[in-house]
Design a protein around this motif. Structure first.
Motif, PDB file in Angstrom:
ATOM      1  N   ILE A 208      -3.053  -5.511   1.720  1.00 31.02           N
ATOM      2  CA  ILE A 208      -2.967  -6.265   0.513  1.00 31.02           C
ATOM      3  C   ILE A 208      -1.886  -5.758  -0.507  1.00 31.02           C
ATOM      4  N   SER A 209      -1.800  -4.526  -0.647  1.00 33.68           N
ATOM      5  CA  SER A 209      -1.014  -3.770  -1.680  1.00 33.68           C
ATOM      6  C   SER A 209       0.240  -3.980  -1.416  1.00 33.68           C
ATOM      7  N   GLU A 210       0.734  -4.023  -0.061  1.00 30.91           N
ATOM      8  CA  GLU A 210       2.275  -4.180   0.209  1.00 30.91           C
ATOM      9  C   GLU A 210       2.391  -5.893   0.498  1.00 30.91           C
ATOM     10  N   GLY A 211       1.561  -6.615   0.030  1.00 31.70           N
ATOM     11  CA  GLY A 211       1.835  -8.135  -0.112  1.00 31.70           C
ATOM     12  C   GLY A 211       1.779  -8.805   1.383  1.00 31.70           C
ATOM     13  N   VAL A 212       1.258  -8.153   2.336  1.00 28.15           N
ATOM     14  CA  VAL A 212       1.132  -8.909   3.697  1.00 28.15           C
ATOM     15  C   VAL A 212      -0.056  -9.735   3.484  1.00 28.15           C
ATOM     16  N   GLY A 213      -1.119  -9.404   2.983  1.00 23.44           N
ATOM     17  CA  GLY A 213      -2.411 -10.273   3.080  1.00 23.44           C
ATOM     18  C   GLY A 213      -2.551 -10.546   1.430  1.00 23.44           C
ATOM     19  N   LEU A 234      -1.917   0.980  -5.538  1.00 18.95           N
ATOM     20  CA  LEU A 234      -1.581   0.485  -6.988  1.00 18.95           C
ATOM     21  C   LEU A 234      -2.490   1.015  -7.970  1.00 18.95           C
ATOM     22  N   ASP A 235      -2.363   0.718  -9.066  1.00 14.65           N
ATOM     23  CA  ASP A 235      -3.261   1.381 -10.063  1.00 14.65           C
ATOM     24  C   ASP A 235      -4.672   0.478  -9.737  1.00 14.65           C
ATOM     25  N   ARG A 236      -5.774   1.136 -10.211  1.00 12.50           N
ATOM     26  CA  ARG A 236      -7.192   0.443 -10.083  1.00 12.50           C
ATOM     27  C   ARG A 236      -7.089  -1.002 -10.738  1.00 12.50           C
ATOM     28  N   GLU A 237      -6.436  -1.146 -11.983  1.00 13.77           N
ATOM     29  CA  GLU A 237      -6.443  -2.453 -12.458  1.00 13.77           C
ATOM     30  C   GLU A 237      -5.689  -3.522 -11.759  1.00 13.77           C
ATOM     31  N   SER A 238      -4.888  -3.128 -10.835  1.00 14.86           N
ATOM     32  CA  SER A 238      -4.253  -4.094 -10.049  1.00 14.86           C
ATOM     33  C   SER A 238      -5.278  -4.886  -8.863  1.00 14.86           C
ATOM     34  N   TYR A 239      -6.591  -4.234  -8.876  1.00 13.01           N
ATOM     35  CA  TYR A 239      -7.193  -4.897  -7.860  1.00 13.01           C
ATOM     36  C   TYR A 239      -8.525  -5.399  -8.354  1.00 13.01           C
ATOM     37  N   ARG A 240      -9.204  -6.399  -7.963  1.00 15.21           N
ATOM     38  CA  ARG A 240     -10.582  -6.794  -8.259  1.00 15.21           C
ATOM     39  C   ARG A 240     -11.374  -7.188  -6.922  1.00 15.21           C
TER      40      ARG A 240
END
Length: 253
Positions: A208-213, A234-240
């Motif tokens: 998901i970080s690389e935009g594949v999913g 990515l930074d922690r704030e980039s995920y939930r």
């Protein structure tokens, strides 16, 4: 007591119990315990070398402890089925398959340093994703940790099927229908094999970080355990995390 020592101490008790119960087949075999374990040529962390566990067990129990090298959980199950090994460490999903299809029993769960014997299966999305609920995942690209992995496949799919979010495609009594169900429900599904770039927990998060999913299925602790510190993370704030979590999965080494 260290994490590995705790595992070893528990195994010693099981070995001794099995011997007293007359579970070993012959006098020739009764002093040998064979453990199916994933091995590799080099270990960056020497403490991860399973030979240390075998040596510790041999010292404490008085038995000869041998390793039976395997490359996957399926190979470990086959080693148990055909008598090549007495004990194997399995992912929770593989342990379920071993019980369901072959009648093998789970005799212990790995205990973490905090005393827990489980972790929570959870889905993760990028913070700016339009996905807000599990229902929103239909048609989205999914990142799984691997085929028939517990937190990366069996727990989330089981939860969503049981709650009417996902409809089974094919024979629900045939485990292979899970793949067709995933492919029918999601857009493109990443179901990697060992050695693939997006395999396992770190691979799903990288997916998901690389935009594949659009969604990664893993643990509630996936960011700190498998993402943080990697150059692709990515930074922690980039995920939930996507709520609700799917439930508890037995821990494994």
């Amino acid at each position: 007591m260290t994490h590995r020592t705790l595992i070893a101490s528990t195994l010693i008790g099981i070995i001794l119990f099995s011997t007293l119960a007359g579970c070993l087949d012959s006098e020739e075999d009764e002093n040998v315990i064979i453990i199916a374990f994933k091995t590799q040529d080099d270990y960056q962390n020497p403490e991860a070398n399973p030979q240390l566990l075998a040596d510790f067990l041999a010292e404490k129990s008085g038995y000869t402890v041998e390793l039976y090298p395997i490359g996957s959980d399926i190979a470990a199950i086959e080693a148990l089925r055909f008598g090549h090994a007495d004990i194997a460490f399995l992912d929770g999903g593989s342990a379920w398959i071993a019980w369901k299809q072959h009648g093998l029993d789970a005799i212990l769960a790995d205990q973490k340093d905090d005393g827990s014997t489980y972790y929570n299966a959870q889905a993760w999305v990028l913070n700016d994703s339009e996905i807000q609920t599990l229902e929103d995942l239909e048609g989205k690209n999914s990142c799984h940790t691997g085929w028939l992995k517990s937190a990366g496949m069996l727990m989330p799919m089981g939860y969503m099927i049981n709650n009417g979010i996902v409809e089974v495609t094919g024979d629900e009594n045939d485990i292979s229908s899970l793949r067709t169900t995933i492919e029918a429900h999601f857009g493109n599904a990443s179901i990697p094999e060992k050695g693939d770039l997006y395999y396992s927990y770190s691979g799903a998060f990288r997916c998901i970080s690389e935009g594949v999913g659009d969604v990664a299925f893993g643990k509630s602790t996936s960011y700190q355990d498998h993402c943080e510190g990697n150059d692709w993370c990515l930074d922690r704030e980039s995920y939930r995390p996507l709520e609700p979590a799917f439930g508890q999965v037995p821990s494994h080494p």
